[in-house]
Design a protein around this motif. Structure first.
Motif, PDB file in Angstrom:
ATOM      1  N   SER A   1       5.053  -1.982  11.629  1.00 31.01           N
ATOM      2  CA  SER A   1       4.369  -1.499  12.833  1.00 31.01           C
ATOM      3  C   SER A   1       5.028  -2.033  14.102  1.00 31.01           C
ATOM      4  O   SER A   1       5.245  -1.290  15.071  1.00 31.01           O
ATOM      5  CB  SER A   1       2.889  -1.900  12.798  1.00 31.01           C
ATOM      6  OG  SER A   1       2.714  -3.310  12.852  1.00 31.01           O
TER       7      SER A   1
ATOM      8  N   CYS B   1      -1.842 -11.437  13.677  1.00 30.52           N
ATOM      9  CA  CYS B   1      -2.650 -11.231  12.479  1.00 30.52           C
ATOM     10  C   CYS B   1      -3.594 -12.426  12.349  1.00 30.52           C
ATOM     11  O   CYS B   1      -3.498 -13.234  11.426  1.00 30.52           O
ATOM     12  CB  CYS B   1      -1.773 -11.081  11.238  1.00 30.52           C
ATOM     13  SG  CYS B   1      -2.750 -10.670   9.769  1.00 30.52           S
TER      14      CYS B   1
ATOM     15  N   GLY C   1      -0.292  -0.465  12.313  1.00 30.68           N
ATOM     16  CA  GLY C   1      -0.381  -1.593  11.402  1.00 30.68           C
ATOM     17  C   GLY C   1       0.252  -1.259  10.065  1.00 30.68           C
ATOM     18  O   GLY C   1       0.421  -0.090   9.713  1.00 30.68           O
TER      19      GLY C   1
ATOM     20  N   CYS D   1      -6.312  -4.988  10.639  1.00 31.08           N
ATOM     21  CA  CYS D   1      -6.079  -3.668  11.223  1.00 31.08           C
ATOM     22  C   CYS D   1      -7.395  -3.011  11.653  1.00 31.08           C
ATOM     23  O   CYS D   1      -7.498  -2.458  12.754  1.00 31.08           O
ATOM     24  CB  CYS D   1      -5.332  -2.776  10.238  1.00 31.08           C
ATOM     25  SG  CYS D   1      -3.616  -3.261   9.974  1.00 31.08           S
TER      26      CYS D   1
ATOM     27  N   PHE E   1      -5.926   4.184  15.713  1.00 32.36           N
ATOM     28  CA  PHE E   1      -5.121   3.329  14.843  1.00 32.36           C
ATOM     29  C   PHE E   1      -4.379   4.162  13.819  1.00 32.36           C
ATOM     30  O   PHE E   1      -4.916   5.118  13.258  1.00 32.36           O
ATOM     31  CB  PHE E   1      -6.006   2.305  14.131  1.00 32.36           C
ATOM     32  CG  PHE E   1      -5.227   1.158  13.559  1.00 32.36           C
ATOM     33  CD1 PHE E   1      -5.040  -0.005  14.294  1.00 32.36           C
ATOM     34  CD2 PHE E   1      -4.645   1.252  12.300  1.00 32.36           C
ATOM     35  CE1 PHE E   1      -4.281  -1.049  13.779  1.00 32.36           C
ATOM     36  CE2 PHE E   1      -3.895   0.217  11.784  1.00 32.36           C
ATOM     37  CZ  PHE E   1      -3.708  -0.940  12.527  1.00 32.36           C
TER      38      PHE E   1
ATOM     39  N   HIS F   1      -1.793   3.648  10.357  1.00 28.63           N
ATOM     40  CA  HIS F   1      -1.158   2.786   9.359  1.00 28.63           C
ATOM     41  C   HIS F   1       0.196   3.366   8.957  1.00 28.63           C
ATOM     42  O   HIS F   1       0.353   4.588   8.848  1.00 28.63           O
ATOM     43  CB  HIS F   1      -2.025   2.660   8.104  1.00 28.63           C
ATOM     44  CG  HIS F   1      -2.948   1.489   8.134  1.00 28.63           C
ATOM     45  ND1 HIS F   1      -4.319   1.592   8.086  1.00 28.63           N
ATOM     46  CD2 HIS F   1      -2.684   0.157   8.204  1.00 28.63           C
ATOM     47  CE1 HIS F   1      -4.866   0.382   8.118  1.00 28.63           C
ATOM     48  NE2 HIS F   1      -3.891  -0.505   8.189  1.00 28.63           N
TER      49      HIS F   1
END
Length: 215
Positions: free
Chosen positions: A20, A44, A69, A143, A165, A167
Motif C-alpha cells: 500500500s 500499524c 492497505g 485497516c 479504503f 485493499h
C-alpha cells in the motif's frame, strides 16, 4: 486545484515492505489532470492510526481520501464497502498491542459505508485490465480502524469529503515467502491508484452493477 490524499501503511507482521505504501509513495507530488496527489504513511498501531489519519486530513485539507492497505492472500484490488466499529486483532500491531473486542470509536455508530463510487471503481479497473472486486469486509485490524476513523471523521466533521479504503495484494517479492500467495506487480498497483483517482474525480453517482457477494 483538487487535492487527493493517498495513504499507505507501515510494514507489519514480519514484512519489510507494505504494498500500500509502495504504491502511493510513488505518486506523491504528482499532478493527475487538475488534481494534486499527496501521500502519507500511517502506522500499524491501532490506537494511534486514526489520530494520525485525521491529523493528515486537517493538515492537507483534501477533497478526496484514498486509504490503501495490505491484504496478503487476496488476488485483486478490493474496494471496501463497509467500515465497522470493532477491533478484534488476530496479531499484535507494531506497538506490540492486541486489542480484542474494542470499539474503534467509543460511542460511534456500528458501521459506515464508503463514500467512494465503489462499483464504478471496480468497473474502471476491469476496463484497464486490472483485477478488482467489491469487498464486504475490511477485517477487524488496523485497516478497518483506518477506514472507520476516516468515515467517522467525514460523518462528524467533514461531510463534503469523499473517501474510502482499498485493499491490495502482496507484491511479488513478498509472495515468494508465502506459499501459494497471489501477488500484483508494483507498476500495476500504481496504475490502479491512478485509475481510481481519475474515476472518483469524474463520478458523482455510483453505477449499479452486480458485484456483490454470493454468501
Amino acid at each position: 486545484m483538487t487535492t487527493i490524499l493517498l495513504t499507505g501503511i507501515d510494514p507489519f507482521n514480519g514484512e519489510t515492505i507494505n504494498p500500500s505504501w509502495e504504491a502511493v509513495r510513488a505518486l506523491d507530488g504528482e499532478t493527475l489532470g487538475s488534481a494534486r496527489l499527496v501521500a502519507r504513511q500511517l502506522p500499524c498501531v491501532i490506537g494511534e492510526v486514526g489520530g494520525a489519519l485525521v491529523a493528515a486530513i486537517e493538515e492537507i485539507r483534501p477533497d478526496v481520501v484514498l486509504c490503501l492497505g495490505q491484504a496478503g492472500g487476496r488476488a485483486d484490488v478490493t474496494i471496501e464497502r463497509v467500515a465497522i466499529n470493532i477491533v478484534d486483532a488476530r496479531i499484535p500491531d507494531n506497538a506490540g498491542l492486541q486489542p480484542v473486542d474494542e470499539p474503534v470509536v467509543a460511542g460511534g455508530p456500528a458501521a459506515y459505508f464508503s463514500t467512494l463510487p465503489i462499483k464504478a471503481l471496480v468497473a474502471a479497473l476491469h476496463a484497464a485490465g486490472i483485477p478488482a472486486s467489491v469487498s464486504e469486509s475490511a477485517g477487524t485490524y488496523n485497516c478497518n480502524a483506518i477506514f472507520y476513523a476516516l468515515s467517522h471523521h467525514i460523518a462528524t466533521r467533514r461531510p463534503g469529503l469523499r473517501g474510502g479504503f482499498i485493499h491490495v495484494p502482496f507484491l511479488p517479492e513478498q509472495a515468494v515467502r508465502h506459499r501459494n500467495a497471489p501477488s500484483m506487480a508494483r507498476e500495476t498497483l500504481i496504475e490502479a491508484v491512478r485509475v481510481m483517482i481519475a474515476t472518483t474525480l469524474i463520478t458523482t453517482q455510483d453505477v449499479k452493477l452486480g458485484f456483490g457477494s454470493e454468501h
